[in-house]
Scaffold this active site. Structure first.
Site, PDB file in Angstrom:
ATOM      1  N   CYS A   2       0.852  -1.194   0.000  1.00 27.31           N
ATOM      2  CA  CYS A   2       0.000   0.000   0.000  1.00 27.31           C
ATOM      3  C   CYS A   2       0.885   1.240   0.000  1.00 27.31           C
ATOM      4  CB  CYS A   2      -0.941   0.084   1.182  1.00 27.31           C
ATOM      5  SG  CYS A   2      -2.050  -1.303   1.350  1.00 27.31           S
ATOM      6  N   ARG A  27       4.007  -0.945  -4.886  1.00 28.84           N
ATOM      7  CA  ARG A  27       3.821  -1.399  -3.503  1.00 28.84           C
ATOM      8  C   ARG A  27       2.435  -1.994  -3.267  1.00 28.84           C
ATOM      9  NH1 ARG A  27       7.318   0.627   0.511  1.00 28.84           N
ATOM     10  NH2 ARG A  27       9.164   1.314  -0.548  1.00 28.84           N
ATOM     11  N   TRP A  74      -2.974  -2.747  -1.442  1.00 37.05           N
ATOM     12  CA  TRP A  74      -2.756  -4.192  -1.500  1.00 37.05           C
ATOM     13  C   TRP A  74      -3.703  -4.768  -0.452  1.00 37.05           C
ATOM     14  CZ3 TRP A  74      -1.261  -8.074   1.884  1.00 37.05           C
ATOM     15  CH2 TRP A  74      -0.871  -9.297   1.307  1.00 37.05           C
ATOM     16  N   ASN A 100      -2.334   2.363   5.796  1.00 39.30           N
ATOM     17  CA  ASN A 100      -1.497   1.183   5.558  1.00 39.30           C
ATOM     18  C   ASN A 100      -1.377   0.440   6.872  1.00 39.30           C
ATOM     19  OD1 ASN A 100      -1.017   2.200   3.052  1.00 39.30           O
ATOM     20  ND2 ASN A 100       1.130   2.691   3.386  1.00 39.30           N
ATOM     21  N   GLY A 101      -1.408  -0.873   6.826  1.00 35.04           N
ATOM     22  CA  GLY A 101      -1.277  -1.655   8.057  1.00 35.04           C
ATOM     23  C   GLY A 101      -2.540  -2.459   8.291  1.00 35.04           C
ATOM     24  N   GLU A 483      15.998 -19.726  -4.357  1.00 33.47           N
ATOM     25  CA  GLU A 483      15.741 -18.410  -4.940  1.00 33.47           C
ATOM     26  C   GLU A 483      15.250 -18.539  -6.388  1.00 33.47           C
ATOM     27  OE1 GLU A 483      15.199 -15.623  -3.988  1.00 33.47           O
ATOM     28  OE2 GLU A 483      15.606 -14.264  -5.628  1.00 33.47           O
ATOM     29  N   LYS A 487      11.631 -17.152  -7.747  1.00 35.06           N
ATOM     30  CA  LYS A 487      11.493 -16.233  -8.883  1.00 35.06           C
ATOM     31  C   LYS A 487      10.442 -16.756  -9.855  1.00 35.06           C
ATOM     32  CE  LYS A 487      12.827 -13.401  -7.717  1.00 35.06           C
ATOM     33  NZ  LYS A 487      13.408 -13.260  -6.426  1.00 35.06           N
ATOM     34  N   GLU A 490       6.731 -16.685  -8.341  1.00 34.54           N
ATOM     35  CA  GLU A 490       6.077 -15.402  -8.067  1.00 34.54           C
ATOM     36  C   GLU A 490       5.701 -14.642  -9.330  1.00 34.54           C
ATOM     37  OE1 GLU A 490       8.170 -12.441  -5.733  1.00 34.54           O
ATOM     38  OE2 GLU A 490      10.084 -13.091  -6.516  1.00 34.54           O
ATOM     39  N   HIS A 506      14.508 -38.574  -0.611  1.00 30.78           N
ATOM     40  CA  HIS A 506      13.775 -38.740   0.652  1.00 30.78           C
ATOM     41  C   HIS A 506      12.302 -38.359   0.502  1.00 30.78           C
ATOM     42  CE1 HIS A 506      17.490 -39.706   2.615  1.00 30.78           C
ATOM     43  NE2 HIS A 506      18.041 -38.630   2.069  1.00 30.78           N
ATOM     44  N   LYS A 605       5.462  -4.957  -3.452  1.00 34.86           N
ATOM     45  CA  LYS A 605       6.916  -4.906  -3.322  1.00 34.86           C
ATOM     46  C   LYS A 605       7.387  -5.023  -1.879  1.00 34.86           C
ATOM     47  CE  LYS A 605      11.116  -4.497  -4.718  1.00 34.86           C
ATOM     48  NZ  LYS A 605      11.713  -5.728  -5.242  1.00 34.86           N
TER      49      LYS A 605
HETATM   50  O1  M6R Z   1      12.273  -5.889   1.326  1.00 38.23           O
HETATM   51  P1  M6R Z   1      12.640  -7.244   1.853  1.00 38.23           P
HETATM   52  O2  M6R Z   1      13.928  -7.735   1.332  1.00 38.23           O
HETATM   53  O3  M6R Z   1      12.591  -7.311   3.349  1.00 38.23           O
HETATM   54  O4  M6R Z   1      11.503  -8.190   1.308  1.00 38.23           O
HETATM   55  C1  M6R Z   1      11.435  -9.534   1.672  1.00 38.23           C
HETATM   56  C2  M6R Z   1      10.493 -10.299   0.767  1.00 38.23           C
HETATM   57  O5  M6R Z   1       9.199  -9.793   0.883  1.00 38.23           O
HETATM   58  C3  M6R Z   1      10.928 -10.216  -0.704  1.00 38.23           C
HETATM   59  O6  M6R Z   1      12.238 -10.672  -0.869  1.00 38.23           O
HETATM   60  C4  M6R Z   1       9.984 -11.049  -1.582  1.00 38.23           C
HETATM   61  O7  M6R Z   1      10.129 -12.398  -1.274  1.00 38.23           O
HETATM   62  C5  M6R Z   1      10.266 -10.778  -3.065  1.00 38.23           C
HETATM   63  N1  M6R Z   1       9.039 -10.606  -3.783  1.00 38.23           N
HETATM   64  C6  M6R Z   1      11.008 -11.876  -3.706  1.00 38.23           C
HETATM   65  O8  M6R Z   1      11.259 -11.648  -5.057  1.00 38.23           O
END
Ligand code: M6R
Length: 610
Positions: A2, A27, A74, A100-101, A483, A487, A490, A506, A605
């Protein structure tokens, strides 16, 4: 998560608000809205969908006036609909609020208000606050906001206006960032200084439980008892990042950010490598050499991609500095209350510096008396300000929701920190000098690695219809596998799992069939032969294999269905080099699937709610 923008001044508010929201849209982008004021009238416009919908609405039905507040959302409570979009108003339409929150006790408060006859028009937690403020309003918005917030449990960054106090904005924060901006045309409120670029020249960051009031000419910050507090006024330039937030000629921010990595890695290392002493230096750790030598355990806490960088950090600290280290999800760590010794150092790793769980974990560690250090990209963010010290990534604004350049910079910073800690202990000057040489070579190697893009495109075209992917690696390449899988899922919405390659037998190997590609991370290294055996196990079950391997590796080429060669680097740097093809693979597959790469569904974000 947000975004908030507010303005009161000597020009039309709506264009300022829309421009600010455009900078914050990454955001949260499921709906947006604004409200402006003229005389004693408020003009509310809000729309579900992307900000362009709100801009169309405002073009069709202009919102006049020189003050207003706005929001890009959001969703937490209630779907992404026009009526759930912010701002929310009280029944009479006198008070309007963006938030926000999360108001955690909203349900109790809502029942009480309903018993008093209030009718709710949205499914949000936020609307409760608009009605509460109206309930307390007696001609003084600041006082009413203060009284309403006293009943709230949860987190908030808010901006509020009243029809009866034209030109006045009230803001408050608890756990959600809020910054006040000062400019030649008036005063501003925003959840992030970047929204005010080009408008405000100075900023004042609010701390938790502070409340502020602004009009076109003046502003004041108060504590929860409404006593005035001194707050440092700082140049906004300092907080706008080292880079450029425009896409340039790139079709997406994510692609631009992937291609920036040679420079962002160089920026992360600039001025920090010290050849004569074969170590690294950091300006802001705020640790004496005595304190540094006393550290006997390291905890790294983070979420998402930053958590994956944290795992690499765990291995690095143990290998280079011989300090026991462990990485913890911030969301678990904040409530777990693990036993922690006196000489434990806690790192919070975060791109945004605003992730709610990471911030809470940092605060909990501080409360227990531990030294906390931030590894952070956004200058002036809550975590950067609250940690005892830290290291900035200097990667410039990361706008694509999928984190890319922040990850590689985090790993580079962790490698330099492990070098620095190691050099205060057992690591020899010769070993230190070798590491510096390897780090210095890294930006150029990453530039060369980007040359794999055409090959990655071919691989993406061959596999993009698969519904499940496995990502497999060992040692330093295990977090790299996690990671890579994150990627892909998401931004393409394809299910993907990262695993230590040897764990497959396993259980997860049951998933392998001819429709489930496995992405093996297998450049040459100490466990190469073991990984090759794991690859054979997949092939024996008819699983297609895509291998990210060393250039010219015939052994891998003979087994894998497709190879993506990358340059050789020492093992501790392999997560950086292999990240490049994995980021590009996710990007290309997402494009082929027709997904919105920079604004994937359901995400935002920075995750500023729990
Ligand atoms: O801003 P931050 O690094 O604390 O954010 C952590 C996660 O929210 C962030 O890395 C999220 O997993 C990304 N969308 C990954 O690409």
């Amino acid at each position: 998560m947000c975004g908030i923008v507010g303005f009161t001044g000597r020009r039309e508010a709506a264009p300022v608000l829309l421009q600010g929201l455009a900078r914050l849209e990454y955001r949260g982008y499921d709906s947006s809205g604004l409200i402006t004021g003229t005389g004693d009238s408020l003009h509310l416009r809000k729309k579900a969908g992307r900000l362009a919908e709100l801009a169309k609405e405002v073009a069709a039905r202009p919102a006049p006036g020189c003050y207003g507040i706005s929001h890009t959302r959001w969703a937490t409570h209630g779907g992404a609909t026009d009526r759930n979009a912010h701002p929310h108003t009280d029944t009479a339409g006198d008070i309007a609020l963006v938030h926000n929150g999360v108001i955690e006790n909203y349900s109790t408060l809502k029942h009480q208000l309903q018993e008093d006859g209030v009718e709710f028009r949205s499914d949000t937690d936020t609307e409760v606050l608009a009605h509460l403020i109206a309930h307390y309003y007696d001609g003084d918005l600041l006082e009413a906001v203060k009284n309403a917030l006293a009943l709230v449990k949860g987190t908030y960054g808010i901006a509020v206006v009243s029809r009866k106090e034209p030109g006045v904005l009230v803001g408050a924060r608890l756990g959600s960032p809020l910054v006040l901006g000062i400019g030649p045309d008036g005063n501003y409120l925003a959840s992030d200084a970047s929204a005010l670029a080009g408008y405000a020249t100075q900023v004042v960051y609010l701390n938790d439980r502070q409340i502020c009031q602004l009009d076109p000419e003046a502003w004041v910050i108060r504590n929860q008892d409404l006593d005035t507090v001194d707050a440092p006024v700082q140049d906004i330039e300092h907080f706008l990042g080292d880079g450029d937030a425009d896409r340039g000629d790139f079709p997406h921010y994510m692609l631009k950010e992937i291609y920036e990595q040679p420079e962002t890695l160089a920026n992360a290392m600039r001025g920090r490598l010290d050849e004569p002493d074969a170590t690294a230096h950091f300006g802001g750790l705020n640790l004496t050499s005595h304190e540094l030598r006393q550290i006997d355990r390291i905890i790294l806490t983070a979420c998402g991609t930053s958590y994956h960088a944290g795992i690499v950090g765990e291995y690095l600290f143990e290998e280079l500095a011989r300090i026991p280290a462990e990485v913890e999800y911030a969301s678990e760590f904040r409530y777990r209350n693990p036993p922690i010794d006196r000489h434990t150092l806690v790192f919070a790793i975060t791109q945004s510096g605003e992730t709610a769980d990471t911030l809470a974990a940092l605060r909990e560690s501080k409360r227990m008396g531990h030294t906390t250090l931030a590894i952070c990209n956004v200058v002036g963010s809550s975590i950067a300000r609250e940690a005892c010290g830290g290291v900035y990534l200097h990667a410039g604004p990361e706008v694509g929701v999928a984190s890319t350049k922040a990850f590689t910079s985090q790993v580079a910073v962790l490698a330099m920190l492990a070098l620095y800690f190691g050099r205060t202990r057992h690591l020899s000057a010769t070993q230190g000098a070798r590491i510096i040489e390897e780090l210095r070579a890294l930006p150029e190697i990453v530039r060369k690695t980007l040359g794999c893009h055409p090959r990655v495109k071919e691989v993406a075209r061959k596999y993009y219809t698969a519904r499940n992917f496995l990502y497999l690696g060992r040692q330093y390449l295990y977090p790299a596998a996690l990671e890579g899988a994150l990627k892909l899922k998401e931004i393409s919405y394809i299910h993907a799992e990262g695993y230590p390659a040897a764990e497959m037998k396993h259980g997860p190997i049951a998933l392998v069939d001819e429709n489930t590609p496995s992405v093996f991370l297998c450049p040459k290294g100490s466990v190469f032969d073991k990984v090759m055996s794991n690859m054979q196990e997949i092939k024996a079950r008819r699983g297609p294999v895509i291998a990210v391997c060393s250039e010219g590796d015939r052994e891998v080429a003979a087994v894998a269905d497709d190879v993506i060669p990358v340059p050789d680097v020492p093992e501790y740097l392999q997560p950086i080099v292999t990240a490049i093809p994995l980021q590009l693979l996710a990007y290309e597959i997402a494009l082929l699937c027709g997904c919105d790469v920079d604004k994937p569904r359901n995400l935002a974000k920075s995750v500023t709610v729990e």
